[in-house]
Design a protein around this motif. Structure first.
Motif, PDB file in Angstrom:
ATOM      1  N   VAL A  63       0.866  -1.181   0.000  1.00 47.96           N
ATOM      2  CA  VAL A  63       0.000   0.000   0.000  1.00 47.96           C
ATOM      3  C   VAL A  63       0.901   1.229   0.000  1.00 47.96           C
ATOM      4  O   VAL A  63       1.828   1.325   0.806  1.00 47.96           O
ATOM      5  CB  VAL A  63      -0.921   0.020   1.240  1.00 47.96           C
ATOM      6  N   GLU A  64       0.633   2.132  -0.925  1.00 54.24           N
ATOM      7  CA  GLU A  64       1.410   3.369  -1.014  1.00 54.24           C
ATOM      8  C   GLU A  64       0.464   4.557  -1.110  1.00 54.24           C
ATOM      9  O   GLU A  64      -0.594   4.467  -1.743  1.00 54.24           O
ATOM     10  CB  GLU A  64       2.325   3.356  -2.245  1.00 54.24           C
ATOM     11  N   LEU A 182      -5.513  10.331   2.663  1.00 54.43           N
ATOM     12  CA  LEU A 182      -4.160  10.534   2.137  1.00 54.43           C
ATOM     13  C   LEU A 182      -3.141  10.711   3.258  1.00 54.43           C
ATOM     14  O   LEU A 182      -1.950  10.889   2.997  1.00 54.43           O
ATOM     15  CB  LEU A 182      -4.131  11.754   1.210  1.00 54.43           C
ATOM     16  N   GLU A 183      -3.607  10.666   4.488  1.00 54.30           N
ATOM     17  CA  GLU A 183      -2.706  10.768   5.637  1.00 54.30           C
ATOM     18  C   GLU A 183      -2.165   9.375   5.983  1.00 54.30           C
ATOM     19  O   GLU A 183      -2.934   8.428   6.137  1.00 54.30           O
ATOM     20  CB  GLU A 183      -3.433  11.355   6.847  1.00 54.30           C
ATOM     21  N   ASP A 184      -0.854   9.270   6.097  1.00 55.67           N
ATOM     22  CA  ASP A 184      -0.246   7.982   6.450  1.00 55.67           C
ATOM     23  C   ASP A 184      -0.823   7.428   7.748  1.00 55.67           C
ATOM     24  O   ASP A 184      -1.047   6.217   7.879  1.00 55.67           O
ATOM     25  CB  ASP A 184       1.271   8.129   6.595  1.00 55.67           C
ATOM     26  N   SER A 185      -1.057   8.320   8.702  1.00 54.17           N
ATOM     27  CA  SER A 185      -1.566   7.872  10.003  1.00 54.17           C
ATOM     28  C   SER A 185      -2.947   7.234   9.872  1.00 54.17           C
ATOM     29  O   SER A 185      -3.259   6.254  10.559  1.00 54.17           O
ATOM     30  CB  SER A 185      -1.618   9.048  10.983  1.00 54.17           C
ATOM     31  N   LYS A 186      -3.773   7.775   8.978  1.00 51.52           N
ATOM     32  CA  LYS A 186      -5.119   7.229   8.781  1.00 51.52           C
ATOM     33  C   LYS A 186      -5.057   5.855   8.127  1.00 51.52           C
ATOM     34  O   LYS A 186      -5.743   4.915   8.550  1.00 51.52           O
ATOM     35  CB  LYS A 186      -5.946   8.186   7.911  1.00 51.52           C
ATOM     36  N   ILE A 187      -4.224   5.730   7.092  1.00 55.67           N
ATOM     37  CA  ILE A 187      -4.090   4.442   6.409  1.00 55.67           C
ATOM     38  C   ILE A 187      -3.511   3.397   7.364  1.00 55.67           C
ATOM     39  O   ILE A 187      -3.966   2.247   7.410  1.00 55.67           O
ATOM     40  CB  ILE A 187      -3.206   4.577   5.155  1.00 55.67           C
TER      41      ILE A 187
END
Length: 373
Positions: A63-64, A182-187
Protein backbone atom coordinates in the motif's frame (compact mmCIF):
# COMPACT_ATOMS: atom_id res chain seq x y z
CA UNK A 1 -50.14 -13.57 -15.65
CA UNK A 2 -47.34 -11.37 -16.97
CA UNK A 3 -43.64 -12.10 -16.45
CA UNK A 4 -40.61 -10.00 -17.23
CA UNK A 5 -37.15 -8.93 -16.14
CA UNK A 6 -36.44 -6.10 -13.74
CA UNK A 7 -34.46 -3.38 -15.47
CA UNK A 8 -31.60 -1.81 -13.52
CA UNK A 9 -30.25 1.47 -14.87
CA UNK A 10 -26.45 1.42 -14.58
CA UNK A 11 -26.42 5.23 -14.21
CA UNK A 12 -28.17 4.80 -10.86
CA UNK A 13 -25.85 2.13 -9.45
CA UNK A 14 -22.81 4.25 -8.55
CA UNK A 15 -24.64 6.81 -6.39
CA UNK A 16 -26.15 3.90 -4.44
CA UNK A 17 -22.75 2.23 -4.02
CA UNK A 18 -21.14 5.48 -2.94
CA UNK A 19 -23.74 6.48 -0.39
CA UNK A 20 -25.50 3.39 0.88
CA UNK A 21 -23.67 0.13 0.15
CA UNK A 22 -21.26 0.26 3.10
CA UNK A 23 -21.79 1.70 6.55
CA UNK A 24 -18.34 3.36 6.64
CA UNK A 25 -16.37 4.77 3.72
CA UNK A 26 -13.15 3.57 5.33
CA UNK A 27 -14.13 0.00 4.44
CA UNK A 28 -12.85 0.60 0.88
CA UNK A 29 -9.32 -0.26 2.03
CA UNK A 30 -10.42 -3.50 3.66
CA UNK A 31 -12.27 -4.54 0.51
CA UNK A 32 -9.42 -3.77 -1.90
CA UNK A 33 -6.86 -5.56 0.27
CA UNK A 34 -9.24 -8.51 0.63
CA UNK A 35 -9.34 -8.67 -3.18
CA UNK A 36 -5.54 -8.59 -3.33
CA UNK A 37 -5.41 -11.36 -0.73
CA UNK A 38 -7.80 -13.49 -2.78
CA UNK A 39 -5.62 -12.91 -5.87
CA UNK A 40 -2.63 -14.25 -3.94
CA UNK A 41 -4.55 -17.20 -2.51
CA UNK A 42 -5.79 -18.13 -6.00
CA UNK A 43 -2.22 -18.19 -7.29
CA UNK A 44 -1.12 -20.40 -4.39
CA UNK A 45 -4.03 -22.75 -5.07
CA UNK A 46 -3.23 -22.99 -8.79
CA UNK A 47 0.44 -23.58 -8.00
CA UNK A 48 -0.47 -26.45 -5.66
CA UNK A 49 -2.44 -28.00 -8.55
CA UNK A 50 0.56 -27.71 -10.87
CA UNK A 51 -1.16 -25.14 -13.07
CA UNK A 52 1.50 -22.45 -12.55
CA UNK A 53 4.74 -23.37 -14.28
CA UNK A 54 6.97 -20.64 -12.90
CA UNK A 55 8.13 -20.63 -9.31
CA UNK A 56 6.04 -18.30 -7.17
CA UNK A 57 8.11 -15.57 -5.58
CA UNK A 58 7.24 -14.19 -2.16
CA UNK A 59 3.61 -13.08 -2.28
CA UNK A 60 3.05 -9.63 -0.89
CA UNK A 61 0.59 -6.73 -0.93
CA UNK A 62 1.88 -3.16 -0.88
CA UNK A 63 0.00 0.00 0.00
CA UNK A 64 1.41 3.37 -1.01
CA UNK A 65 0.09 6.90 -0.56
CA UNK A 66 1.16 9.84 -2.71
CA UNK A 67 -0.24 12.90 -1.01
CA UNK A 68 0.97 15.33 -3.68
CA UNK A 69 -0.61 13.34 -6.52
CA UNK A 70 -3.64 12.59 -4.31
CA UNK A 71 -3.44 8.86 -5.01
CA UNK A 72 -3.58 5.61 -3.06
CA UNK A 73 -1.97 2.53 -4.63
CA UNK A 74 -2.79 -1.08 -3.68
CA UNK A 75 -0.44 -3.56 -5.37
CA UNK A 76 -0.22 -7.34 -5.37
CA UNK A 77 1.77 -9.99 -7.21
CA UNK A 78 -1.05 -12.51 -7.25
CA UNK A 79 -2.89 -14.19 -10.08
CA UNK A 80 -3.57 -11.06 -12.15
CA UNK A 81 -6.12 -10.81 -14.98
CA UNK A 82 -6.17 -10.72 -18.75
CA UNK A 83 -8.51 -8.48 -20.75
CA UNK A 84 -11.31 -11.05 -20.89
CA UNK A 85 -11.17 -11.50 -17.11
CA UNK A 86 -11.27 -7.74 -16.55
CA UNK A 87 -14.39 -7.62 -18.71
CA UNK A 88 -15.89 -10.50 -16.73
CA UNK A 89 -14.98 -9.62 -13.15
CA UNK A 90 -14.68 -5.83 -13.14
CA UNK A 91 -17.30 -4.74 -15.65
CA UNK A 92 -20.00 -6.97 -14.20
CA UNK A 93 -21.11 -5.53 -10.88
CA UNK A 94 -21.94 -8.17 -8.23
CA UNK A 95 -20.11 -10.96 -10.08
CA UNK A 96 -17.68 -12.51 -7.60
CA UNK A 97 -14.34 -13.61 -9.02
CA UNK A 98 -13.52 -15.45 -5.79
CA UNK A 99 -16.77 -17.40 -5.87
CA UNK A 100 -16.32 -18.17 -9.57
CA UNK A 101 -12.82 -19.51 -8.84
CA UNK A 102 -14.08 -21.70 -5.99
CA UNK A 103 -16.84 -23.14 -8.17
CA UNK A 104 -14.40 -23.85 -10.99
CA UNK A 105 -11.91 -25.70 -8.77
CA UNK A 106 -14.22 -26.85 -5.97
CA UNK A 107 -12.90 -30.42 -6.10
CA UNK A 108 -9.26 -29.36 -5.96
CA UNK A 109 -9.00 -26.45 -3.55
CA UNK A 110 -10.35 -25.25 -0.21
CA UNK A 111 -12.77 -22.43 -0.94
CA UNK A 112 -12.87 -21.47 2.74
CA UNK A 113 -9.68 -19.43 2.21
CA UNK A 114 -11.41 -17.05 -0.19
CA UNK A 115 -12.76 -13.84 1.30
CA UNK A 116 -14.89 -12.31 -1.47
CA UNK A 117 -18.44 -13.51 -2.04
CA UNK A 118 -20.51 -10.67 -3.44
CA UNK A 119 -18.41 -9.13 -6.22
CA UNK A 120 -18.96 -5.58 -4.97
CA UNK A 121 -15.80 -4.91 -2.97
CA UNK A 122 -13.85 -3.37 -5.85
CA UNK A 123 -16.53 -0.75 -6.39
CA UNK A 124 -16.24 0.45 -2.81
CA UNK A 125 -13.20 2.37 -4.13
CA UNK A 126 -15.61 4.91 -5.63
CA UNK A 127 -16.73 5.88 -2.13
CA UNK A 128 -13.46 7.80 -1.79
CA UNK A 129 -12.13 8.12 -5.36
CA UNK A 130 -13.24 10.31 -8.24
CA UNK A 131 -11.33 8.12 -10.69
CA UNK A 132 -9.94 4.58 -10.46
CA UNK A 133 -7.26 2.89 -12.55
CA UNK A 134 -6.58 -0.84 -12.55
CA UNK A 135 -3.39 -2.13 -14.19
CA UNK A 136 -3.07 -5.90 -14.31
CA UNK A 137 -1.22 -8.78 -15.93
CA UNK A 138 -2.30 -12.41 -15.72
CA UNK A 139 -0.03 -15.25 -14.60
CA UNK A 140 -0.73 -16.93 -17.96
CA UNK A 141 2.34 -17.06 -20.20
CA UNK A 142 0.78 -15.43 -23.27
CA UNK A 143 -1.28 -12.83 -21.41
CA UNK A 144 -0.74 -9.14 -22.07
CA UNK A 145 -1.08 -6.42 -19.47
CA UNK A 146 -4.16 -4.20 -19.60
CA UNK A 147 -5.28 -0.97 -18.00
CA UNK A 148 -8.90 -0.34 -16.98
CA UNK A 149 -10.06 3.15 -16.01
CA UNK A 150 -13.36 4.61 -14.85
CA UNK A 151 -14.46 7.96 -13.42
CA UNK A 152 -17.44 6.63 -11.50
CA UNK A 153 -19.83 6.79 -14.42
CA UNK A 154 -20.99 3.65 -16.27
CA UNK A 155 -18.38 4.37 -18.96
CA UNK A 156 -14.88 2.88 -18.79
CA UNK A 157 -11.82 2.37 -20.98
CA UNK A 158 -9.58 -0.65 -21.45
CA UNK A 159 -6.23 -0.37 -23.19
CA UNK A 160 -2.86 -2.15 -23.32
CA UNK A 161 -0.54 -1.45 -20.39
CA UNK A 162 3.20 -1.57 -19.87
CA UNK A 163 3.25 -3.79 -16.76
CA UNK A 164 5.90 -6.54 -16.98
CA UNK A 165 5.24 -8.52 -13.81
CA UNK A 166 2.30 -10.70 -12.86
CA UNK A 167 -0.26 -9.09 -10.53
CA UNK A 168 -2.52 -6.08 -10.15
CA UNK A 169 -2.24 -2.45 -9.10
CA UNK A 170 -5.30 -0.41 -8.18
CA UNK A 171 -4.80 3.37 -8.21
CA UNK A 172 -7.37 5.56 -6.48
CA UNK A 173 -7.46 9.23 -7.41
CA UNK A 174 -8.90 10.49 -4.16
CA UNK A 175 -11.85 12.88 -4.21
CA UNK A 176 -11.81 16.27 -2.50
CA UNK A 177 -14.17 15.12 0.24
CA UNK A 178 -11.96 12.13 1.16
CA UNK A 179 -8.49 13.65 1.50
CA UNK A 180 -8.29 12.37 5.09
CA UNK A 181 -7.35 9.01 3.54
CA UNK A 182 -4.16 10.53 2.14
CA UNK A 183 -2.71 10.77 5.64
CA UNK A 184 -0.25 7.98 6.45
CA UNK A 185 -1.57 7.87 10.00
CA UNK A 186 -5.12 7.23 8.78
CA UNK A 187 -4.09 4.44 6.41
CA UNK A 188 -1.92 2.88 9.12
CA UNK A 189 -4.88 2.97 11.52
CA UNK A 190 -7.18 1.25 9.01
CA UNK A 191 -4.62 -1.40 8.11
CA UNK A 192 -4.15 -2.19 11.78
CA UNK A 193 -7.90 -2.32 12.34
CA UNK A 194 -8.96 -4.48 9.40
CA UNK A 195 -5.90 -6.29 8.07
CA UNK A 196 -3.52 -7.07 10.93
CA UNK A 197 -4.11 -10.83 10.72
CA UNK A 198 -4.47 -11.37 6.97
CA UNK A 199 -2.55 -14.40 5.60
CA UNK A 200 -0.52 -12.46 2.98
CA UNK A 201 2.19 -9.98 4.02
CA UNK A 202 1.13 -6.34 3.71
CA UNK A 203 3.81 -3.68 3.39
CA UNK A 204 3.13 -0.05 4.20
CA UNK A 205 6.23 2.11 4.00
CA UNK A 206 9.38 1.44 5.97
CA UNK A 207 10.41 1.47 9.61
CA UNK A 208 13.65 2.31 11.38
CA UNK A 209 14.98 0.19 14.24
CA UNK A 210 18.03 0.57 16.44
CA UNK A 211 19.98 -2.70 16.50
CA UNK A 212 23.15 -3.70 18.39
CA UNK A 213 26.37 -2.77 16.58
CA UNK A 214 29.17 -4.06 18.75
CA UNK A 215 31.02 -1.90 21.25
CA UNK A 216 32.86 1.39 21.05
CA UNK A 217 36.49 1.93 22.09
CA UNK A 218 35.39 2.35 25.71
CA UNK A 219 33.59 -0.99 25.67
CA UNK A 220 30.09 0.49 25.65
CA UNK A 221 27.33 -1.10 23.58
CA UNK A 222 26.68 0.64 20.26
CA UNK A 223 23.57 0.66 18.11
CA UNK A 224 22.91 1.54 14.52
CA UNK A 225 19.77 2.46 12.62
CA UNK A 226 18.45 -0.16 10.21
CA UNK A 227 15.66 0.64 7.75
CA UNK A 228 13.38 -2.25 6.77
CA UNK A 229 9.99 -2.87 5.19
CA UNK A 230 7.10 -2.09 7.52
CA UNK A 231 5.00 -5.28 7.53
CA UNK A 232 1.78 -4.46 9.34
CA UNK A 233 0.27 -7.92 9.81
CA UNK A 234 0.79 -11.22 11.58
CA UNK A 235 0.07 -13.73 8.80
CA UNK A 236 -0.25 -16.74 11.11
CA UNK A 237 -2.13 -15.73 14.26
CA UNK A 238 -2.48 -18.15 17.15
CA UNK A 239 -6.10 -19.05 16.46
CA UNK A 240 -5.14 -20.48 13.04
CA UNK A 241 -2.69 -22.92 14.62
CA UNK A 242 -3.46 -26.35 16.01
CA UNK A 243 -4.08 -26.22 19.79
CA UNK A 244 -1.62 -29.10 20.25
CA UNK A 245 1.15 -26.86 18.87
CA UNK A 246 0.57 -24.06 21.39
CA UNK A 247 1.74 -23.63 24.97
CA UNK A 248 0.19 -21.47 27.66
CA UNK A 249 2.81 -18.78 27.04
CA UNK A 250 1.79 -18.69 23.35
CA UNK A 251 -1.83 -18.03 24.31
CA UNK A 252 -0.80 -15.31 26.77
CA UNK A 253 1.48 -13.72 24.18
CA UNK A 254 -1.38 -13.57 21.69
CA UNK A 255 -3.62 -12.06 24.39
CA UNK A 256 -1.10 -9.25 24.81
CA UNK A 257 -0.97 -8.83 21.03
CA UNK A 258 -4.73 -8.31 21.02
CA UNK A 259 -4.79 -6.14 24.14
CA UNK A 260 -1.38 -4.46 24.54
CA UNK A 261 -2.58 -2.41 27.52
CA UNK A 262 -3.60 -5.46 29.55
CA UNK A 263 -0.96 -6.15 32.16
CA UNK A 264 -2.39 -9.33 33.68
CA UNK A 265 -2.57 -12.71 32.02
CA UNK A 266 -6.11 -14.06 31.58
CA UNK A 267 -7.56 -16.62 33.98
CA UNK A 268 -7.99 -19.22 31.22
CA UNK A 269 -8.55 -19.55 27.49
CA UNK A 270 -10.70 -21.64 25.16
CA UNK A 271 -9.39 -22.52 21.71
CA UNK A 272 -12.27 -22.97 19.27
CA UNK A 273 -11.58 -25.31 16.36
CA UNK A 274 -14.74 -26.65 14.70
CA UNK A 275 -15.22 -27.76 11.09
CA UNK A 276 -18.63 -29.46 11.33
CA UNK A 277 -21.55 -28.66 11.17
CA UNK A 278 -20.10 -25.15 10.79
CA UNK A 279 -16.63 -23.67 10.46
CA UNK A 280 -15.46 -21.83 13.55
CA UNK A 281 -12.01 -21.02 14.88
CA UNK A 282 -10.86 -18.56 17.49
CA UNK A 283 -9.54 -18.09 20.99
CA UNK A 284 -11.67 -16.76 23.84
CA UNK A 285 -10.11 -15.52 27.06
CA UNK A 286 -11.66 -15.22 30.50
CA UNK A 287 -10.00 -12.16 32.08
CA UNK A 288 -9.06 -11.93 35.73
CA UNK A 289 -11.93 -10.17 37.46
CA UNK A 290 -11.45 -7.27 39.82
CA UNK A 291 -13.76 -6.26 42.65
CA UNK A 292 -15.70 -4.07 40.25
CA UNK A 293 -16.70 -5.99 37.13
CA UNK A 294 -17.00 -3.83 34.03
CA UNK A 295 -18.82 -5.45 31.13
CA UNK A 296 -17.27 -4.26 27.86
CA UNK A 297 -19.09 -5.50 24.79
CA UNK A 298 -16.32 -4.61 22.33
CA UNK A 299 -13.65 -7.00 23.57
CA UNK A 300 -14.49 -9.89 21.24
CA UNK A 301 -13.43 -9.36 17.64
CA UNK A 302 -15.24 -11.08 14.78
CA UNK A 303 -13.23 -12.05 11.70
CA UNK A 304 -14.20 -13.63 8.40
CA UNK A 305 -11.22 -15.54 6.97
CA UNK A 306 -8.86 -13.34 9.01
CA UNK A 307 -10.48 -10.07 7.87
CA UNK A 308 -11.80 -7.95 10.74
CA UNK A 309 -15.56 -7.44 10.50
CA UNK A 310 -16.81 -6.04 13.78
CA UNK A 311 -16.40 -6.02 17.55
CA UNK A 312 -20.17 -5.96 18.04
CA UNK A 313 -21.01 -9.64 18.39
CA UNK A 314 -24.55 -9.60 19.74
CA UNK A 315 -26.26 -12.78 18.65
CA UNK A 316 -23.06 -14.82 18.48
CA UNK A 317 -21.90 -14.43 22.07
CA UNK A 318 -24.69 -14.46 24.68
CA UNK A 319 -24.97 -11.31 26.80
CA UNK A 320 -23.92 -13.13 29.97
CA UNK A 321 -20.58 -14.01 28.32
CA UNK A 322 -19.68 -10.55 27.03
CA UNK A 323 -17.01 -10.21 29.70
CA UNK A 324 -14.98 -12.62 27.56
CA UNK A 325 -12.16 -11.29 25.38
CA UNK A 326 -10.70 -12.74 22.21
CA UNK A 327 -11.27 -13.58 18.57
CA UNK A 328 -13.92 -15.50 16.63
CA UNK A 329 -13.32 -16.34 12.97
CA UNK A 330 -15.89 -18.02 10.74
CA UNK A 331 -16.75 -17.91 7.03
CA UNK A 332 -20.12 -19.44 7.95
CA UNK A 333 -21.48 -16.60 10.04
CA UNK A 334 -24.01 -14.89 7.77
CA UNK A 335 -23.20 -11.24 7.18
CA UNK A 336 -24.86 -8.59 5.11
CA UNK A 337 -23.37 -7.43 1.85
CA UNK A 338 -20.78 -5.21 3.54
CA UNK A 339 -19.85 -7.88 6.12
CA UNK A 340 -20.49 -5.19 8.74
CA UNK A 341 -23.66 -6.34 10.53
CA UNK A 342 -24.72 -9.78 11.59
CA UNK A 343 -27.95 -11.34 10.42
CA UNK A 344 -29.46 -13.64 12.97
CA UNK A 345 -30.31 -17.13 11.75
CA UNK A 346 -30.21 -20.75 12.83
CA UNK A 347 -26.47 -21.10 12.23
CA UNK A 348 -25.68 -18.12 14.44
CA UNK A 349 -27.75 -19.75 17.18
CA UNK A 350 -25.80 -22.99 16.71
CA UNK A 351 -22.51 -21.15 17.07
CA UNK A 352 -23.75 -19.23 20.12
CA UNK A 353 -24.82 -22.50 21.71
CA UNK A 354 -21.44 -24.09 20.99
CA UNK A 355 -19.56 -21.16 22.55
CA UNK A 356 -21.79 -21.25 25.66
CA UNK A 357 -21.20 -24.99 26.07
CA UNK A 358 -17.43 -24.66 25.68
CA UNK A 359 -17.30 -21.96 28.36
CA UNK A 360 -19.57 -23.95 30.69
CA UNK A 361 -17.43 -27.09 30.23
CA UNK A 362 -14.26 -25.13 30.99
CA UNK A 363 -15.75 -23.57 34.12
CA UNK A 364 -16.94 -26.97 35.33
CA UNK A 365 -13.49 -28.42 34.70
CA UNK A 366 -11.85 -25.61 36.71
CA UNK A 367 -14.40 -25.99 39.51
CA UNK A 368 -13.72 -29.73 39.84
CA UNK A 369 -9.96 -29.17 39.72
CA UNK A 370 -10.14 -26.52 42.46
CA UNK A 371 -12.30 -28.80 44.60
CA UNK A 372 -9.69 -31.56 44.33
CA UNK A 373 -6.86 -29.14 45.11
Amino acid sequence: MTTGSINVQSENIFPIIKKFLYSDHEIFLRELIANATDASQKLKALSSMGKVKDEISELRIEVEVNKDARTIHIKDNGIGMDEAEVEKYINQIAFSGAEDFVNKYKDKTDGANMIGHFGLGFYSSFMVAERVELITKSYKKTAKAVKWECDGSPKYTIEPADRKERGTEVILHVAEDSVEFLEDSKISELLSKYCKFLPIEIKFGTKTDNVPDGKDKDGKEKTKEVVSDNIINNTNPAWKKQPSKLKEEDYNSFYRELYPYSFEDPLFNIHLNVDYPFNLTGILYFPRLKNKVEIQKDKIQLYCNQVFVTDSVEGIVPDFLTLLHGVIDSPDIPLNISRSYLQSDARVKQIAGHISKKVADKLEQLFKKDRKD
